[in-house]
Design a protein around this motif. Structure first.
Motif, PDB file in Angstrom:
ATOM      1  N   GLU A 236      45.936  42.195  32.273  1.00  0.00           N
ATOM      2  CA  GLU A 236      44.819  41.862  33.160  1.00  0.00           C
ATOM      3  C   GLU A 236      44.747  42.771  34.372  1.00  0.00           C
ATOM      4  OE1 GLU A 236      43.011  38.038  35.653  1.00  0.00           O
ATOM      5  OE2 GLU A 236      44.774  37.801  34.365  1.00  0.00           O
ATOM      6  N   TYR A 237      45.893  43.172  34.900  1.00  0.00           N
ATOM      7  CA  TYR A 237      45.896  43.904  36.165  1.00  0.00           C
ATOM      8  C   TYR A 237      46.190  45.393  36.029  1.00  0.00           C
ATOM      9  CZ  TYR A 237      45.718  39.316  38.292  1.00  0.00           C
ATOM     10  OH  TYR A 237      45.328  38.052  38.664  1.00  0.00           O
TER      11      TYR A 237
ATOM     12  N   THR B 221      40.984  46.810  34.536  1.00  0.00           N
ATOM     13  CA  THR B 221      40.138  46.635  35.719  1.00  0.00           C
ATOM     14  C   THR B 221      38.914  47.545  35.667  1.00  0.00           C
ATOM     15  OG1 THR B 221      41.468  48.232  36.981  1.00  0.00           O
ATOM     16  CG2 THR B 221      42.098  45.920  37.128  1.00  0.00           C
TER      17      THR B 221
ATOM     18  N   GLU C  54      36.525  46.202  32.756  1.00  0.00           N
ATOM     19  CA  GLU C  54      35.772  45.005  33.137  1.00  0.00           C
ATOM     20  C   GLU C  54      34.693  45.320  34.166  1.00  0.00           C
ATOM     21  OE1 GLU C  54      35.848  42.034  31.747  1.00  0.00           O
ATOM     22  OE2 GLU C  54      37.275  42.855  30.320  1.00  0.00           O
ATOM     23  N   THR C  55      34.969  46.295  35.041  1.00  0.00           N
ATOM     24  CA  THR C  55      33.937  46.705  36.003  1.00  0.00           C
ATOM     25  C   THR C  55      32.783  47.397  35.293  1.00  0.00           C
ATOM     26  OG1 THR C  55      35.646  46.984  37.708  1.00  0.00           O
ATOM     27  CG2 THR C  55      33.512  48.012  38.108  1.00  0.00           C
TER      28      THR C  55
ATOM     29  N   GLY D 269      34.058  40.202  39.403  1.00  0.00           N
ATOM     30  CA  GLY D 269      35.122  39.550  40.174  1.00  0.00           C
ATOM     31  C   GLY D 269      35.957  40.538  40.970  1.00  0.00           C
ATOM     32  N   HIS D 270      37.283  40.347  40.896  1.00  0.00           N
ATOM     33  CA  HIS D 270      38.197  41.205  41.660  1.00  0.00           C
ATOM     34  C   HIS D 270      38.360  42.584  41.032  1.00  0.00           C
ATOM     35  CE1 HIS D 270      40.719  39.400  38.482  1.00  0.00           C
ATOM     36  NE2 HIS D 270      41.362  40.548  38.510  1.00  0.00           N
ATOM     37  N   ASN D 271      37.825  42.782  39.827  1.00  0.00           N
ATOM     38  CA  ASN D 271      38.068  44.038  39.121  1.00  0.00           C
ATOM     39  C   ASN D 271      37.412  45.239  39.790  1.00  0.00           C
ATOM     40  OD1 ASN D 271      39.585  43.199  36.628  1.00  0.00           O
ATOM     41  ND2 ASN D 271      37.791  41.886  36.398  1.00  0.00           N
TER      42      ASN D 271
ATOM     43  N   TRP E  91      36.988  46.191  43.123  1.00  0.00           N
ATOM     44  CA  TRP E  91      37.790  46.887  44.131  1.00  0.00           C
ATOM     45  C   TRP E  91      39.123  47.357  43.554  1.00  0.00           C
ATOM     46  CZ3 TRP E  91      42.634  45.316  45.517  1.00  0.00           C
ATOM     47  CH2 TRP E  91      42.991  43.990  45.272  1.00  0.00           C
ATOM     48  N   MET E  92      39.658  46.600  42.578  1.00  0.00           N
ATOM     49  CA  MET E  92      40.907  47.034  41.959  1.00  0.00           C
ATOM     50  C   MET E  92      40.714  48.317  41.151  1.00  0.00           C
ATOM     51  SD  MET E  92      42.897  43.597  40.704  1.00  0.00           S
ATOM     52  CE  MET E  92      44.248  44.609  40.103  1.00  0.00           C
TER      53      MET E  92
ATOM     54  N   TRP F 213      42.860  51.555  41.953  1.00  0.00           N
ATOM     55  CA  TRP F 213      43.684  52.207  40.935  1.00  0.00           C
ATOM     56  C   TRP F 213      43.288  53.675  40.780  1.00  0.00           C
ATOM     57  CZ3 TRP F 213      48.180  51.323  39.058  1.00  0.00           C
ATOM     58  CH2 TRP F 213      48.648  50.027  38.785  1.00  0.00           C
TER      59      TRP F 213
END
Length: 262
Positions: free
Chosen positions: A211-212, A217, A220-221, A232-234, A236-237, A241
């Motif tokens: 997931e991380y 990430t 999913e973006t 979601g959080h993806n 900015w992650m 990254w």
């Protein structure tokens, strides 16, 4: 004269050299371009119905195509690291870089030429994969701004992986070893991500990592930008990254290059 002028001029020369080299020896470039296309067709037409049913798409290949395309685009970026690492290692092993260092050229331009040339080739491959996906039924509902955001994120991630592959090429002893060094980015990490199935379907012991990790990430973006799913959080992650990998690859590559120059 500005100190950046020689770097820009010499980087242009090195870029031209690398593009001419890729044109004269197209076998690896063609292979890197065709692998993602083959995987796209394989997973859509062979596994599409079964995987689509398994992730709740009712066996609809078209819906699974929309799901899998962002991951295949990331695999295209990953496979693009292989020829970069091989080209850098080959230049080092054959003494080409040693000869360049005796000339009145900007030393960083040697690496910059490799990076820019690789990014251009990978972007062409991404366009090819996208064209194939559109031809077989991929119909994203992204707005022009979302397309630009998706393209910008892909470009940033390609740039990051390319600098990392330059470091892998510098640290490899042989071109054969360099061709295997990017394996985690070309195959391992994309398969242990949400490329083909949601991470929720994975065993708990690997789900957190899947997931991380960076590929999930970014995937999913892209999926959210192109098909309207949640980001979601993806978001900015994915940017974090990409910037982190680019900075790490850049610093590592320059240090290896300077060390070898001594």
């Amino acid at each position: 004269m500005s100190t950046t002028a020689p770097l820009v001029r010499d980087s242009r020369t090195m870029l031209r050299r690398n593009l001419l080299h890729a044109r004269r020896y197209p076998s690896m470039t063609l292979q890197v371009a065709l692998i993602p296309v083959f995987l796209l067709l394989l997973f859509v037409y062979v596994f599409g119905s079964a995987l689509g049913a398994g992730i709740g798409h009712g066996g609809d290949r078209t819906a699974y195509l929309a799901y899998v395309v962002p991951g295949i685009l990331l695999m295209t970026a990953g496979t693009g690291t292989v020829p970069t690492a091989v080209a850098v290692c080959t230049d080092m092993a054959e003494g080409v870089v040693a000869r360049f260092r005796t000339m009145a050229i900007s030393r960083p331009s040697i690496l910059v030429g490799h990076v820019v040339g690789s990014v251009i080739q990978t972007v062409i491959n991404l366009v090819l994969v996208t064209a194939v996906a559109l031809a077989i039924g991929f119909r994203p509902d992204a707005s022009p701004v979302e397309w630009l955001a998706a393209g910008g994120l892909l470009g940033l991630f390609v740039f990051a992986l390319t600098w990392l592959s330059v470091g892998l090429g510098l640290v490899s002893r042989t071109p054969e070893g360099a061709s295997n060094a990017p394996l985690p980015f070309s195959f391992l990490l994309p398969f242990v991500s949400s490329t083909f199935v949601p991470v929720d379907s994975m065993p708990s012991w690997i789900r957190w990592f899947a997931e991380y990790q960076p590929f999930t990430t970014v995937i999913e973006t892209l999926r959210g930008l192109l098909t309207g799913t949640g980001i979601g959080h993806n978001g900015w992650m994915a940017v974090a990254w990409s910037v982190g990998i680019a900075a790490l690859g850049f610093v590592w590559s320059l240090r290896l290059f300077d060390r070898d120059a001594r």
